[in-house]
Design a protein around this motif. Sequence first.
Motif, PDB file in Angstrom:
ATOM      1  N   GLU A 148       0.887  -1.176   0.011  1.00 58.26           N
ATOM      2  CA  GLU A 148       0.341  -0.043   0.058  1.00 58.26           C
ATOM      3  C   GLU A 148       0.401   0.912  -0.176  1.00 58.26           C
ATOM      4  OE1 GLU A 148      -2.134   0.016   2.987  1.00 58.26           O
ATOM      5  OE2 GLU A 148      -3.793  -2.424   2.487  1.00 58.26           O
ATOM      6  N   GLY A 149       2.113   0.936   0.668  1.00 57.75           N
ATOM      7  CA  GLY A 149       3.214   2.290   1.109  1.00 57.75           C
ATOM      8  C   GLY A 149       3.822   2.800  -0.433  1.00 57.75           C
ATOM      9  N   ASP A 150       3.491   1.247  -1.663  1.00 56.38           N
ATOM     10  CA  ASP A 150       4.593   1.680  -3.431  1.00 56.38           C
ATOM     11  C   ASP A 150       3.017   2.655  -3.660  1.00 56.38           C
ATOM     12  OD1 ASP A 150       6.709   0.357  -1.831  1.00 56.38           O
ATOM     13  OD2 ASP A 150       6.477  -1.460  -2.796  1.00 56.38           O
ATOM     14  N   HIS A 151       2.069   2.478  -3.627  1.00 60.05           N
ATOM     15  CA  HIS A 151       1.068   3.413  -4.577  1.00 60.05           C
ATOM     16  C   HIS A 151       0.131   4.035  -3.593  1.00 60.05           C
ATOM     17  CE1 HIS A 151       2.159  -0.230  -7.123  1.00 60.05           C
ATOM     18  NE2 HIS A 151       1.851  -0.627  -5.995  1.00 60.05           N
ATOM     19  N   PRO A 152       0.372   4.865  -2.825  1.00 56.57           N
ATOM     20  CA  PRO A 152       0.153   6.535  -2.427  1.00 56.57           C
ATOM     21  C   PRO A 152      -0.729   7.456  -2.919  1.00 56.57           C
ATOM     22  CG  PRO A 152       1.775   6.899  -3.058  1.00 56.57           C
ATOM     23  CD  PRO A 152       2.265   5.916  -3.260  1.00 56.57           C
ATOM     24  N   LEU A 155       2.562  -2.443 -12.465  1.00 49.61           N
ATOM     25  CA  LEU A 155       2.949  -1.782 -12.726  1.00 49.61           C
ATOM     26  C   LEU A 155       1.887   0.154 -12.658  1.00 49.61           C
ATOM     27  CD1 LEU A 155       3.908  -2.110 -17.130  1.00 49.61           C
ATOM     28  CD2 LEU A 155       5.315  -1.490 -14.793  1.00 49.61           C
ATOM     29  N   THR A 156       0.416  -0.681 -12.301  1.00 50.53           N
ATOM     30  CA  THR A 156       0.077   0.350 -11.975  1.00 50.53           C
ATOM     31  C   THR A 156      -0.768  -0.932 -10.860  1.00 50.53           C
ATOM     32  OG1 THR A 156      -1.619  -0.493 -13.965  1.00 50.53           O
ATOM     33  CG2 THR A 156      -0.155   1.710 -13.891  1.00 50.53           C
ATOM     34  N   TYR A 157      -1.361  -0.044 -10.248  1.00 50.35           N
ATOM     35  CA  TYR A 157      -1.877  -0.669  -8.694  1.00 50.35           C
ATOM     36  C   TYR A 157      -3.902  -0.961  -9.276  1.00 50.35           C
ATOM     37  CZ  TYR A 157      -4.021  -1.743  -4.316  1.00 50.35           C
ATOM     38  OH  TYR A 157      -4.719  -2.349  -3.054  1.00 50.35           O
ATOM     39  N   GLY A 158      -4.532  -0.199  -9.870  1.00 53.49           N
ATOM     40  CA  GLY A 158      -5.491  -0.020  -9.994  1.00 53.49           C
ATOM     41  C   GLY A 158      -5.731   0.305 -11.552  1.00 53.49           C
ATOM     42  N   ARG A 159      -6.599   0.931 -11.772  1.00 52.49           N
ATOM     43  CA  ARG A 159      -7.293   1.422 -13.193  1.00 52.49           C
ATOM     44  C   ARG A 159      -7.007   2.533 -12.572  1.00 52.49           C
ATOM     45  NH1 ARG A 159     -11.605  -2.691 -15.020  1.00 52.49           N
ATOM     46  NH2 ARG A 159     -11.532  -4.451 -12.730  1.00 52.49           N
ATOM     47  N   THR A 160      -5.938   2.899 -14.699  1.00 46.52           N
ATOM     48  CA  THR A 160      -5.908   4.392 -14.886  1.00 46.52           C
ATOM     49  C   THR A 160      -6.748   4.762 -16.038  1.00 46.52           C
ATOM     50  OG1 THR A 160      -3.682   3.126 -15.873  1.00 46.52           O
ATOM     51  CG2 THR A 160      -4.388   3.802 -13.231  1.00 46.52           C
ATOM     52  N   GLU A 161      -6.241   5.882 -16.530  1.00 49.86           N
ATOM     53  CA  GLU A 161      -6.299   5.788 -18.113  1.00 49.86           C
ATOM     54  C   GLU A 161      -5.931   5.623 -18.791  1.00 49.86           C
ATOM     55  OE1 GLU A 161      -9.067   8.029 -18.866  1.00 49.86           O
ATOM     56  OE2 GLU A 161      -9.143   8.514 -16.993  1.00 49.86           O
ATOM     57  N   LEU A 162      -4.332   4.836 -18.214  1.00 50.76           N
ATOM     58  CA  LEU A 162      -3.274   4.468 -19.740  1.00 50.76           C
ATOM     59  C   LEU A 162      -3.744   2.827 -19.545  1.00 50.76           C
ATOM     60  CD1 LEU A 162      -0.556   6.266 -19.486  1.00 50.76           C
ATOM     61  CD2 LEU A 162      -1.685   5.815 -20.887  1.00 50.76           C
ATOM     62  N   HIS A 163      -3.925   2.830 -18.066  1.00 52.32           N
ATOM     63  CA  HIS A 163      -4.110   1.051 -18.089  1.00 52.32           C
ATOM     64  C   HIS A 163      -5.560   0.769 -17.383  1.00 52.32           C
ATOM     65  CE1 HIS A 163      -0.065   0.079 -18.376  1.00 52.32           C
ATOM     66  NE2 HIS A 163       0.348   1.318 -17.668  1.00 52.32           N
ATOM     67  N   PRO A 164      -6.681   0.997 -18.143  1.00 52.06           N
ATOM     68  CA  PRO A 164      -7.995   0.479 -17.431  1.00 52.06           C
ATOM     69  C   PRO A 164      -9.015  -1.082 -17.028  1.00 52.06           C
ATOM     70  CG  PRO A 164      -8.158   0.623 -20.424  1.00 52.06           C
ATOM     71  CD  PRO A 164      -6.533   0.916 -20.044  1.00 52.06           C
ATOM     72  N   LEU A 165      -7.522  -1.661 -17.888  1.00 53.40           N
ATOM     73  CA  LEU A 165      -8.096  -3.298 -16.850  1.00 53.40           C
ATOM     74  C   LEU A 165      -6.510  -2.947 -15.975  1.00 53.40           C
ATOM     75  CD1 LEU A 165      -8.533  -5.544 -20.291  1.00 53.40           C
ATOM     76  CD2 LEU A 165     -10.921  -3.962 -18.326  1.00 53.40           C
ATOM     77  N   PRO A 166      -7.151  -4.247 -15.336  1.00 54.27           N
ATOM     78  CA  PRO A 166      -5.571  -4.293 -13.683  1.00 54.27           C
ATOM     79  C   PRO A 166      -4.945  -5.018 -14.456  1.00 54.27           C
ATOM     80  CG  PRO A 166      -7.848  -5.157 -13.423  1.00 54.27           C
ATOM     81  CD  PRO A 166      -8.027  -4.808 -14.411  1.00 54.27           C
ATOM     82  N   ALA A 167      -3.436  -4.217 -14.380  1.00 56.24           N
ATOM     83  CA  ALA A 167      -2.377  -4.833 -14.858  1.00 56.24           C
ATOM     84  C   ALA A 167      -1.900  -6.208 -13.895  1.00 56.24           C
ATOM     85  CB  ALA A 167      -1.662  -3.378 -14.205  1.00 56.24           C
ATOM     86  N   PRO A 168      -1.329  -6.897 -14.889  1.00 63.18           N
ATOM     87  CA  PRO A 168      -0.987  -7.881 -14.676  1.00 63.18           C
ATOM     88  C   PRO A 168       0.258  -7.802 -13.064  1.00 63.18           C
ATOM     89  CG  PRO A 168      -0.087  -8.205 -16.671  1.00 63.18           C
ATOM     90  CD  PRO A 168      -0.467  -6.557 -16.288  1.00 63.18           C
ATOM     91  N   ILE A 169       0.098  -9.078 -12.834  1.00 62.54           N
ATOM     92  CA  ILE A 169       1.460  -9.079 -12.131  1.00 62.54           C
ATOM     93  C   ILE A 169       2.792  -9.653 -12.414  1.00 62.54           C
ATOM     94  CG2 ILE A 169       2.810 -10.216  -9.643  1.00 62.54           C
ATOM     95  CD1 ILE A 169      -0.473  -9.596  -8.742  1.00 62.54           C
ATOM     96  N   LEU A 170       4.243  -9.184 -12.709  1.00 63.29           N
ATOM     97  CA  LEU A 170       4.945 -10.181 -13.706  1.00 63.29           C
ATOM     98  C   LEU A 170       6.199 -10.879 -14.013  1.00 63.29           C
ATOM     99  CD1 LEU A 170       5.211  -7.469 -15.878  1.00 63.29           C
ATOM    100  CD2 LEU A 170       3.531  -8.816 -16.484  1.00 63.29           C
ATOM    101  N   GLY A 171       6.247 -10.416 -12.527  1.00 62.71           N
ATOM    102  CA  GLY A 171       7.282 -11.763 -11.570  1.00 62.71           C
ATOM    103  C   GLY A 171       8.357 -11.564 -12.314  1.00 62.71           C
TER     104      GLY A 171
END
Length: 802
Positions: free
Chosen positions: A490-494, A739-755
């Motif tokens: 949560e601290g990485d995505h304030p 890359l993004t925690y939630g939904r954004t303008e550039l990433h309207p769908l949840p971004a995957p956890i790439l590992g």
Amino acid sequence: MEQAQERAGAGGRGAPGPRDGTDGTGRGDGEDGRTGTALELLVHGVGGTTPAEMLDDPRTVRITGDHIAAVFRRTEDADAESRPEDYRGRPVPEAYVWCNLTSGNGTRALWLLLLPFMVVNLAHWMRPTAQDRIRTVRLYGLLVRLVGLTLTVLLVAAACEVAIDLVAWQCAGTRACAERHSWLGFLSPVMSDGGWWSRPGRRLALAAAVPAALTGLLWYLSLRTWRAYESQQPMDRETDPEAEAARTALGRPGFWYGRRLVARLRAAHTAAALLTVAAAVGAPAARFDRRPGGPALLDTLGWLLVAALVAGAVAVVAVVCRRGRSENRLDRELDEHLVRRLPLAALVLFVLALLYGGWARPQWTSAGRLPGDMTFGGIALVQGLLVIALAVVAHLLHRSLPHARAAVRGLGGPAVAMLACALGGVMSGGVSQRVSDWLDGTGASIDGPPVLLTWQASVIPPLLVVVLLLCAALARHTWRLARAEREAVEGDHPGEAGDQGRTRRIALIRAMATLTDRAPLLVAITSAATLLLGAGALVGALTTGQVPGDAARGTYAVVHGAAQTAQALGSWLIGLGFILFVTWGRRAYKDASARRTIGILWDVGTFWPRAAHPFAPPCYAERAVPDLTWRMATWTRATGGRLVISGHSQGSVLAASAAWQLEPSARKRVALLTYGSPLERLYGRWFPAHFGPAALASLHEEVDCWRNLYRRTDPIGGPMRLPGDSGPAVDRAPLRDPLTYGRTELHPLPAPILGHSDYQADPAFAEERQRLLARLRPEVPAPRHTDRPPSVPAADGGPEDC
């Protein structure tokens, strides 16, 4: 495709390039062509991929190489050297594809039989870092080679146990068993009415064809894979041995060319295997001839044969004890007399043993089992003593130059060697148990395998209990760590709306990624438990002469019940493991995807040259590292251009190894970009003598620039942890994942956890690559502490300079 290769030959690999300081257009380095042509050489990681995926273009062409390993470009870039003006602002991308080295045709499934040999070969390279301890270092290598020799003898002895003892001696000599298996009728004295092959010695001689064929197969595989993989000669160059030794042995000219040692060890192990089969046939006959009143001539011949076998064994051990590898130079010599005569002499003794054992002895009958307990017990005892001695030597080396992050405090090699011995014992005992059950499932007609093998199978259940308890402890620790990681996520995505489910998932993946760092604990405890339980099994078998269930009869009921349960469960587990092993090998033979999965195991296990066991799977790096070295050296020499080698996962290990093999002048013209790299996290900890802090720090100093990317969710890649100020200069701050925690303008769908995957999808990858390209110049590499070119912005989380 052929036209594209012709264009590449005209303007690329076939053209030597300008040597007068021009870029091919008549302009010098100081004019508009100052930046020259840049090359980005991509090297994939474990599991492999396709050139189209690496280059992000379905149209690719092979520039150089063959069907096993090759360099590819996009079709439009095939003749890039002849059009440098088209590549002023971008590099020429190339992809080195080496996945067929580890997951090619269906014969790779046979490599599963070589698993113990591969593991003991890894132990050789896990030597701790040492300073001024040359004799101790050589003793370490000698002990590992001797452990490898015992594994060869163990495998062939297991084949002798199955073919000679269980089939030819026990089953064929017992009427009930022979009647149950009609194909053994011609070997049975009753069913064949005293036929020619029914004599015990002749049965043993005929059955010896099975372990002899296994020996021939191992010899053939070792020779064939050497010619296909490891016969590529590295670049021959002058070097300062003292300077190379100060960094790492991987930079020595002869490191990736072990032809002389492999040929010598192949001859010794082949001879040892043939001598083992000869002893299995000749020793029972010699023992029978020593009875009172036996033929004096045969008794004398038996003693002579035994003496010859002992002399051959001494010669084999002497060859294995000879000094190992020659790395300071490219050693093209071959001990031809030794390589040819030692196996030939062993083959002659093998034939003589067959003739001696097959001689007619009318009074000789087969009863019970051949005395194999002493053989397997002796092998187990020797292996245990060698592992203990290896642990003492490793401790002395580690104490001379301690490395805080070395796996198992420098005892990683002995621990892995112990696991190799255990794996060889389980495979040998498993085959014997399954064949015995198949021949006589009731256990009423034949005695079955040696008692020691049953004891070794019985210690598998308690060993599994130890491993399961340890895994439970690790799972509990991981769960606690995952709870602690939630706040960090949560601290990485304030400023973003919280999602408890997503936060828990990210935290759990981060926590599970740390399990890699706890692998040394698992290996250490498993190895120690294996040593103690194996010693108990050896003592129990030799002192009681009975299987655990019978030996515990008359004791407390709970002890007797536990012994019977362990014996039955161990036999069942070995049978299950044997079935899974055969099924997995059969599937790998037919299914390319399964073969690729097995190839991932070989990617990690067969990186190192065959220095301890010649029958181990081939070292693909002895082909891949020279390939990369030649490609980088010829590019920098022919074009004077810039070069960035980008390695993912295991590809980063190949890239670093190839950079060490370059001339110092060429090394200064190369930049290194690693991502998802196990260079320090795995190789630096488990192989400290070659990838320790001093070696990685030297690599940072000798290449023009080195940048490393990693994620906290990656279970394989990690930071380089270089000492002093070098650490931040190499390691970028951990990349965000996702890359993004939630939904954004550039990433309207949840971004995957790439590992561990898709590092190139992160903008940081392109940023670091551009930074490295901008630093390099065709004339002189940039100083290490100058300002970055104004066109390149500072990387987030990284310093302004390499």
